[in-house]
Design a protein around this motif. Structure first.
Motif, PDB file in Angstrom:
ATOM      1  N   UNK A  80      18.990 120.840 103.701  1.00 39.10           N
ATOM      2  CA  UNK A  80      18.165 119.890 102.953  1.00 39.10           C
ATOM      3  C   UNK A  80      18.873 119.051 102.114  1.00 39.10           C
ATOM      4  N   UNK A  81      19.689 119.827 101.389  1.00 43.66           N
ATOM      5  CA  UNK A  81      20.702 118.825 100.362  1.00 43.66           C
ATOM      6  C   UNK A  81      21.477 118.224 101.301  1.00 43.66           C
ATOM      7  N   UNK A  82      22.206 118.197 102.307  1.00 45.18           N
ATOM      8  CA  UNK A  82      22.704 117.427 103.072  1.00 45.18           C
ATOM      9  C   UNK A  82      21.891 116.347 103.826  1.00 45.18           C
ATOM     10  N   UNK A  83      21.000 116.663 104.267  1.00 43.34           N
ATOM     11  CA  UNK A  83      19.627 115.595 104.929  1.00 43.34           C
ATOM     12  C   UNK A  83      19.387 114.508 103.669  1.00 43.34           C
ATOM     13  N   UNK A  84      19.389 115.067 102.489  1.00 38.83           N
ATOM     14  CA  UNK A  84      18.961 114.179 101.195  1.00 38.83           C
ATOM     15  C   UNK A  84      20.239 113.302 101.284  1.00 38.83           C
ATOM     16  N   UNK A  85      21.478 113.609 101.021  1.00 39.80           N
ATOM     17  CA  UNK A  85      22.525 112.955 101.135  1.00 39.80           C
ATOM     18  C   UNK A  85      22.701 111.706 102.114  1.00 39.80           C
ATOM     19  N   UNK A  86      22.390 112.359 103.394  1.00 37.91           N
ATOM     20  CA  UNK A  86      22.340 111.231 104.617  1.00 37.91           C
ATOM     21  C   UNK A  86      21.081 110.208 104.293  1.00 37.91           C
ATOM     22  N   UNK A  87      20.070 110.584 103.666  1.00 36.09           N
ATOM     23  CA  UNK A  87      18.981 109.665 103.611  1.00 36.09           C
ATOM     24  C   UNK A  87      19.269 108.629 102.511  1.00 36.09           C
ATOM     25  N   UNK A  88      19.972 109.163 101.560  1.00 34.70           N
ATOM     26  CA  UNK A  88      20.337 108.088 100.417  1.00 34.70           C
ATOM     27  C   UNK A  88      21.360 107.249 101.109  1.00 34.70           C
ATOM     28  N   UNK A  89      22.281 107.713 101.977  1.00 31.63           N
ATOM     29  CA  UNK A  89      23.291 106.932 102.483  1.00 31.63           C
ATOM     30  C   UNK A  89      22.598 105.806 103.298  1.00 31.63           C
ATOM     31  N   UNK A  90      21.478 106.225 104.104  1.00 31.43           N
ATOM     32  CA  UNK A  90      21.078 105.189 104.852  1.00 31.43           C
ATOM     33  C   UNK A  90      20.040 104.184 104.050  1.00 31.43           C
ATOM     34  N   UNK A  91      19.953 104.703 102.707  1.00 33.63           N
ATOM     35  CA  UNK A  91      19.100 103.595 101.756  1.00 33.63           C
ATOM     36  C   UNK A  91      20.280 102.592 101.113  1.00 33.63           C
ATOM     37  N   UNK A  92      21.392 103.032 101.582  1.00 36.35           N
ATOM     38  CA  UNK A  92      22.594 102.207 100.753  1.00 36.35           C
ATOM     39  C   UNK A  92      23.235 102.775  99.635  1.00 36.35           C
ATOM     40  N   UNK A  93      22.741 104.085  99.108  1.00 27.60           N
ATOM     41  CA  UNK A  93      23.208 104.675  98.104  1.00 27.60           C
ATOM     42  C   UNK A  93      24.415 105.513  98.390  1.00 27.60           C
ATOM     43  N   UNK A  94      25.763 105.172  98.324  1.00 26.04           N
ATOM     44  CA  UNK A  94      26.899 105.895  98.693  1.00 26.04           C
ATOM     45  C   UNK A  94      27.214 107.190  97.568  1.00 26.04           C
ATOM     46  N   UNK A  95      27.365 108.227  98.095  1.00 24.39           N
ATOM     47  CA  UNK A  95      27.828 109.410  97.317  1.00 24.39           C
ATOM     48  C   UNK A  95      29.164 110.008  97.486  1.00 24.39           C
ATOM     49  N   UNK A  96      29.881 109.980  96.326  1.00 21.26           N
ATOM     50  CA  UNK A  96      31.271 110.472  96.405  1.00 21.26           C
ATOM     51  C   UNK A  96      31.365 111.892  96.278  1.00 21.26           C
ATOM     52  N   UNK A  97      31.981 112.568  97.216  1.00 17.10           N
ATOM     53  CA  UNK A  97      32.212 113.914  96.886  1.00 17.10           C
ATOM     54  C   UNK A  97      33.307 114.398  95.830  1.00 17.10           C
ATOM     55  N   UNK A  98      33.045 115.301  95.136  1.00 15.27           N
ATOM     56  CA  UNK A  98      34.283 115.729  94.067  1.00 15.27           C
ATOM     57  C   UNK A  98      35.669 116.359  95.242  1.00 15.27           C
ATOM     58  N   UNK A  99      36.654 115.629  94.681  1.00 16.94           N
ATOM     59  CA  UNK A  99      37.912 116.320  95.128  1.00 16.94           C
ATOM     60  C   UNK A  99      38.037 115.609  96.615  1.00 16.94           C
ATOM     61  N   UNK A 100      37.387 114.714  97.135  1.00 20.95           N
ATOM     62  CA  UNK A 100      37.374 114.054  98.318  1.00 20.95           C
ATOM     63  C   UNK A 100      38.597 112.878  98.050  1.00 20.95           C
ATOM     64  N   UNK A 101      39.106 112.650  99.192  1.00 22.20           N
ATOM     65  CA  UNK A 101      40.323 111.351  99.188  1.00 22.20           C
ATOM     66  C   UNK A 101      39.571 110.159  98.929  1.00 22.20           C
ATOM     67  N   UNK A 102      39.948 109.593  97.967  1.00 25.36           N
ATOM     68  CA  UNK A 102      39.552 108.198  97.659  1.00 25.36           C
ATOM     69  C   UNK A 102      38.339 108.392  96.622  1.00 25.36           C
TER      70      UNK A 102
END
Length: 197
Positions: free
Chosen positions: A120-142
């Motif tokens: 559900x946590x991952x699905x929430x991140x995908x749903x926010x991405x579909x709405x145009x809200x970009x989430x950046x993971x900690x330690x990810x490149x960029x």
């Protein structure tokens, strides 16, 4: 003054009554609650009583810790994602942070689906991405801006490089500090007396 005793000697009613008797408070300026309190006094006087405790013993507070389900979601959000580098403007009453949007979407999806928490946590991140809200993971490149290589220099390294440069100059020149200092400050030195130039 009456306010300095912090309600330890007498109640507020008694102190206001005594101030009215002495003429400090006029009868036209008495508080609204005074007549009601006088007509219907409490069964037990509200006096300040200091609790007696033995020396060396402390009474444990039995206040339970309060955890809400959305606090757990917030904690997991801040563990996995970078919330942003800009400050939150509290003067805007309609402002909703990225974390709060995530929590709202999470609870909405939780009501409508039977997924476990991690899915559900991952699905929430995908749903926010579909709405145009970009989430950046900690330690990810960029996720972090590339640093300027000059910021990686240490102060000790910089001082040792400067000291080595000064030592090279003093070995090349016959003159003492005056010659080295004029060269370091950028002014032209008198080189006609120098044997090495």
């Amino acid at each position: 003054m009456a306010g300095s005793r912090l309600e330890r000697f007498g109640t507020v009613f008694i102190r206001v009554r005594d101030l009215m008797r002495s003429g400090v408070i006029k009868p036209t300026e008495k508080p609204i609650w005074y007549d009601v309190y006088q007509a219907f006094p409490p069964k037990r006087e509200p006096l300040y009583v200091k609790p007696h405790t033995r020396l060396g013993t402390k009474k444990q507070d039995n206040v339970p810790e309060i955890f809400y389900r959305e606090d757990e979601v917030r904690a997991k959000f801040y563990e996995q994602y970078v919330a942003g580098t800009w400050p939150i403007d509290l003067s805007k009453s309609n402002f909703v942070s990225t974390c709060q949007r995530f929590v709202d979407k999470y609870t909405e999806l939780k009501r409508h689906s039977k997924l476990n928490d991690s899915a559900l946590f991952e699905e929430t991140a995908k749903a926010l991405l579909a709405e145009g809200i970009v989430l950046r993971r900690r330690g990810a490149p960029g996720s972090a801006k590339p640093r300027d290589p000059l910021l990686n220099l240490k102060l000790t390294d910089m001082l040792s490089e400067q000291r080595a440069a000064v030592m090279d100059i003093s070995r090349k020149c016959v003159y003492c500090n005056h010659r080295v200092m004029t060269w370091l400050s950028g002014t032209s030195a008198n080189t006609k007396n120098c044997s090495l130039v």
